[in-house]
Design an enzyme around this catalytic site. Structure first.
Site, PDB file in Angstrom:
ATOM      1  N   TYR A   1       3.001  -4.467  -4.043  1.00 25.75           N
ATOM      2  CA  TYR A   1       1.854  -3.936  -3.294  1.00 25.75           C
ATOM      3  C   TYR A   1       0.617  -3.658  -4.136  1.00 25.75           C
ATOM      4  O   TYR A   1      -0.494  -3.671  -3.610  1.00 25.75           O
ATOM      5  CB  TYR A   1       2.258  -2.635  -2.581  1.00 25.75           C
TER       6      TYR A   1
ATOM      7  N   THR B   1      -9.648   3.657  -3.377  1.00 26.98           N
ATOM      8  CA  THR B   1     -10.922   2.938  -3.297  1.00 26.98           C
ATOM      9  C   THR B   1     -10.787   1.443  -3.521  1.00 26.98           C
ATOM     10  O   THR B   1     -11.775   0.725  -3.452  1.00 26.98           O
ATOM     11  CB  THR B   1     -11.934   3.503  -4.302  1.00 26.98           C
TER      12      THR B   1
ATOM     13  N   SER C   1      -9.163  -0.690  -1.644  1.00 26.26           N
ATOM     14  CA  SER C   1      -8.741  -1.386  -0.430  1.00 26.26           C
ATOM     15  C   SER C   1      -9.807  -1.224   0.641  1.00 26.26           C
ATOM     16  O   SER C   1     -10.668  -0.342   0.542  1.00 26.26           O
ATOM     17  CB  SER C   1      -7.392  -0.832   0.051  1.00 26.26           C
TER      18      SER C   1
ATOM     19  N   ARG D   1     -10.343   1.743   6.330  1.00 25.07           N
ATOM     20  CA  ARG D   1     -10.420   1.615   7.786  1.00 25.07           C
ATOM     21  C   ARG D   1     -11.365   2.630   8.412  1.00 25.07           C
ATOM     22  O   ARG D   1     -11.863   2.421   9.499  1.00 25.07           O
ATOM     23  CB  ARG D   1      -9.019   1.737   8.408  1.00 25.07           C
TER      24      ARG D   1
ATOM     25  N   ASN E   1      -3.097  -4.540   3.815  1.00 21.50           N
ATOM     26  CA  ASN E   1      -1.846  -4.105   4.436  1.00 21.50           C
ATOM     27  C   ASN E   1      -2.155  -2.997   5.431  1.00 21.50           C
ATOM     28  O   ASN E   1      -2.663  -1.944   5.036  1.00 21.50           O
ATOM     29  CB  ASN E   1      -0.879  -3.570   3.376  1.00 21.50           C
ATOM     30  N   GLU E   2      -1.899  -3.247   6.697  1.00 22.97           N
ATOM     31  CA  GLU E   2      -2.028  -2.208   7.715  1.00 22.97           C
ATOM     32  C   GLU E   2      -3.388  -1.534   7.726  1.00 22.97           C
ATOM     33  O   GLU E   2      -3.503  -0.337   7.979  1.00 22.97           O
ATOM     34  CB  GLU E   2      -0.909  -1.160   7.561  1.00 22.97           C
TER      35      GLU E   2
ATOM     36  N   ARG F   1      -2.732  -5.411  18.546  1.00 26.02           N
ATOM     37  CA  ARG F   1      -1.970  -6.186  17.562  1.00 26.02           C
ATOM     38  C   ARG F   1      -2.168  -7.689  17.738  1.00 26.02           C
ATOM     39  O   ARG F   1      -2.455  -8.393  16.767  1.00 26.02           O
ATOM     40  CB  ARG F   1      -0.472  -5.868  17.657  1.00 26.02           C
TER      41      ARG F   1
ATOM     42  N   GLU G   1       7.597  -6.701   6.225  1.00 24.34           N
ATOM     43  CA  GLU G   1       8.530  -5.588   6.004  1.00 24.34           C
ATOM     44  C   GLU G   1       9.452  -5.551   7.214  1.00 24.34           C
ATOM     45  O   GLU G   1       8.995  -5.789   8.335  1.00 24.34           O
ATOM     46  CB  GLU G   1       7.818  -4.217   5.953  1.00 24.34           C
TER      47      GLU G   1
END
Ligand SMILES: *[C@@H]1O[C@H](CO)[C@@H](O)[C@H](O)[C@H]1NC(C)=O
Ligand SMILES: *[C@@H]1O[C@H](CO)[C@@H](O)[C@H](O)[C@H]1NC(C)=O
Ligand SMILES: *[C@@H]1O[C@H](CO)[C@@H](O)[C@H](O)[C@H]1NC(C)=O
Ligand SMILES: *[C@@H]1O[C@H](CO)[C@@H](O)[C@H](O)[C@H]1NC(C)=O
Ligand SMILES: *[C@@H]1O[C@H](CO)[C@@H](O)[C@H](O)[C@H]1NC(C)=O
Ligand SMILES: *[C@@H]1O[C@H](CO)[C@@H](O)[C@H](O)[C@H]1NC(C)=O
Ligand SMILES: *[C@@H]1O[C@H](CO)[C@@H](O)[C@H](O)[C@H]1NC(C)=O
Ligand SMILES: *[C@@H]1O[C@H](CO)[C@@H](O)[C@H](O)[C@H]1NC(C)=O
Ligand SMILES: *[C@@H]1O[C@H](CO)[C@@H](O)[C@H](O)[C@H]1NC(C)=O
Length: 552
Positions: free
Chosen positions: A93, A124, A126, A129, A162-163, A212, A267
């Site tokens: 990750y 910081t 990434s 959101r 990721n997410e 999604r 995952e």
């Protein structure tokens, strides 16, 4: 030509017998011999420190990380265990691009194990959101990591997030994710790398989340240059004995039945029912799933928040202690026979998917932000600012305070910070919205300084700013125009290696948890405030800003 046996043995012993590049065709992955490739393995990252950032109900996210691929002894300790699963892939990750990964990468390659590598770092490093952007700072983090890994034959894919999106409101992040995919694809191609570009999405609920599938389609729609190569879904719907294809996965299979690109479970491994039986494994690789899905990664090799760990490591780091569900996973994974259908030669091309329109549960514009342009940002810093930020380049807390302060001060003057703001819903990206915080603060400080008619008090900012009165207002104006004139047409181009932009991410990090990135950054928190300022009427613009606004 056949290689002599002795040479083959030597190459294998030195790890020099390279793993073949996995590529995509239509919705499937293939090895060069034309056989289907299925991802089969585990996530591999020690748990970092986690924080919920004070937000009620927020999922804990890591604030630092331990780079598992810089720990040669750890890799040597773990590879026999991962190999005993007959795994062909791990997912990592966060890594530190300045460390040496040769020993681990070569050891995994020798064991026949590919690496799916996330490029983001905690905090910081990434896409945030809460106030998304795609900047030179982030691009540098991503390209530094690619530069450190592009040489390894077993780099299967890189994930650009990721997410990041985890709700209707955060779908505003999607244009920034897609722009990152576009620029990282171009960058990998410029390096001659065939590594795939992926994203790992969190799952939603069929009844309450209708973002999604639009997000998945959005990231796969449009031109090949901007669409993902590989879609990952973090899926925890199959829970132990109660799990079944019909109850757990049938709706997901139906939703992706016409999906144009390869998809896999980035995952899986629900912990509601312990020990985990891993009875979903034969179904994941079985005929009901493989029409679209290409395997998955069990979460998590190392202990992780929530009780997901498959093993513990002894306190002296020398010994692996397997848990009660390890043997079950091992027996299920080692018993998998891949369904080799279709083969590459018989795989159909897929029809493109339409880009979803905007509605209240999907806010993303199809207008993407430009490629972060380090040369433009540097040009402004060097020639167009009469008041520059000279505080810490890395202290995101101070920077966040100063953004709030100066953007509010500009608002009080009837001005605003829209030139450094980005909005993925309206698809409007200020001309310096892709720059690092030092450039952006210097722009805002200069704007304020000009509005104050160069009152010395107008360039102080608690001692974080320095005026340069040899930059005249008209000189700044023409310098700004010259900086913008050299921006490539359309604002999209192939990034070059790290620009050395003046803001470091300073983030550390490890950590895997079922939800891991898109964390909130203090440095960017100000953008939330900017939205409020937006309502104020623009007036009395300084000439510098007037020029810039007129230009775009
Ligand atoms: C064990 O490894 C972890 C990183 O995974 C490190 O933080 C710790 O210091 C190591 N402990 C020992 C005793 O080497
Ligand atoms: C790891 O150790 C913790 C604490 O002793 C324990 O609760 C957990 O079950 C162990 N996990 C495994 C996989 O053995
Ligand atoms: C191994 O796979 C075969 C074929 O899918 C199946 O019949 C058998 O039950 C499996 N064995 C175990 C131990 O899971
Ligand atoms: C938004 O559009 C998507 C299709 O892109 C649809 O599935 C979803 O139900 C819509 N949501 C609302 C609230 O209209
Ligand atoms: C002040 O601006 C001039 C003109 O752009 C530049 O040459 C000079 O290096 C700047 N001085 C400082 C201290 O940044
Ligand atoms: C920069 O601003 C911060 C916050 O306003 C302040 O605490 C700090 O002392 C200033 N730094 C310098 C070098 O003056
Ligand atoms: C990477 O490692 C270097 C050297 O150990 C360290 O100085 C730096 O802070 C680390 N960077 C990150 C992002 O963890
Ligand atoms: C983007 O614009 C939309 C529509 O005007 C607004 O609701 C949203 O708050 C803006 N986002 C940001 C980050 O300012
Ligand atoms: C911000 O200021 C510019 C320049 O005056 C103006 O064109 C724009 O409409 C303003 N933006 C908002 C959101 O008020």
């Amino acid at each position: 030509m056949l290689l002599p046996r002795a040479l083959i043995a030597l190459l294998a012993a030195t790890g020099a017998l390279a793993l073949p590049q996995v590529s995509k065709k239509g919705r499937y992955l293939f090895t060069p011999d034309g056989n289907r490739f299925y991802v089969k393995g585990v996530s591999y990252q020690q748990q970092g420190t986690v924080s919920t950032d004070g937000a009620p109900g927020a999922f804990p996210e890591p604030t630092d990380f331990i780079d598992p691929l810089a720990d040669a002894a750890g890799c040597a300790r773990d590879i026999p265990y991962i190999s005993s699963l007959k795994a062909n892939a791990i997912r990592v990750y966060s890594v530190n691009s300045s460390m040496d990964h040769t020993a681990c990468m070569n050891a995994f390659s020798t064991a026949g194990i590919y690496v799916i590598l996330d490029l983001a770092l905690p905090v910081t490093g990434s896409i945030n959101r809460a106030s998304p952007s795609w900047t030179t700072t982030l691009l540098d983090v991503y390209t530094d990591t690619i530069d450190a890994f592009v040489q390894y034959d077993n780099l299967l894919a890189v994930n650009i997030g990721n997410e990041v999106v985890n709700s209707d409101a955060t779908t505003e992040s999607a244009p920034f994710i897609k722009a990152a995919a576009r620029d990282i694809k171009a960058y990998l191609a410029s390096k001659g790398s065939g590594a795939l570009v992926g994203y790992a999405s969190t799952d939603g609920s069929d009844t309450t989340d209708d973002w999604r599938d639009p997000l998945a389609n959005y990231l796969a729609c449009g031109s090949e240059a901007t669409s993902l190569d590989l879609y990952g879904l973090n899926n925890y719907r199959w829970c132990g004995a109660a799990g079944s294809f019909e109850g757990s996965w049938a709706s997901t299979v139906a939703a992706f039945s016409n999906y144009p690109i390869p998809a896999y479970f980035s995952e899986y491994g629900c912990v509601a029912d312990l020990p985990r039986l891993w009875n979903e494994v034969p179904v994941l690789y079985g005929s009901q799933m493989v029409g679209e899905w290409s395997g998955g990664l069990a979460f998590s090799y190392f202990p992780a928040v929530g009780g997901y760990g498959l093993v513990n490591i002894s306190s002296d780091n020398t010994t692996v202690i397997t848990g009660s569900d390890w043997a079950l996973l091992q027996s299920e994974l080692s018993n998998v026979t891949f369904i080799n259908s279709p083969t590459s030669s018989s795989a159909q091309t897929t029809s493109p998917v339409a880009c979803p329109g905007q509605n209240s549960s999907f806010l993303a514009s199809t207008t993407l932000p430009p490629t972060p342009d380090a040369a433009k940002c540097a040009c402004f810093r060097e020639s167009a600012f009469s008041c520059s930020y000279t505080g810490s380049p890395t202290d995101t807390g101070i920077q966040g305070d100063l953004f709030n302060y100066v953007c509010n001060a500009l608002g009080a003057e009837g001005a605003n910070c829209s030139i450094i703001a980005a909005n993925g819903t309206t698809g409007t990206y200020g001309i310096l919205s892709d720059c690092d915080p030092v450039t952006q603060l210097s722009w805002a400080f200069s704007y304020y300084y000009e509005l104050s008619n160069r009152n010395p008090q107008g360039c102080d900012f608690s001692g974080n700013a320095t005026a340069n009165d040899s930059v005249s207002t008209s000189g700044a104006n023409s310098a700004a125009q010259a900086c913008l004139a050299s921006v490539p047409s359309g604002g999209v181009f192939t990034p070059t290696a790290s620009s050395g932009s003046p803001s470091a991410t300073g983030s550390g990090g490890s950590g895997s948890s079922p939800s891991q990135s898109g964390s909130k950054s203090a440095a960017q928190a100000w953008r939330v405030e900017v939205g409020a300022l937006g309502a104020m009427a623009g007036a009395a613009l300084a000439a510098l800003v007037g020029a810039v606004v007129t230009l775009l």
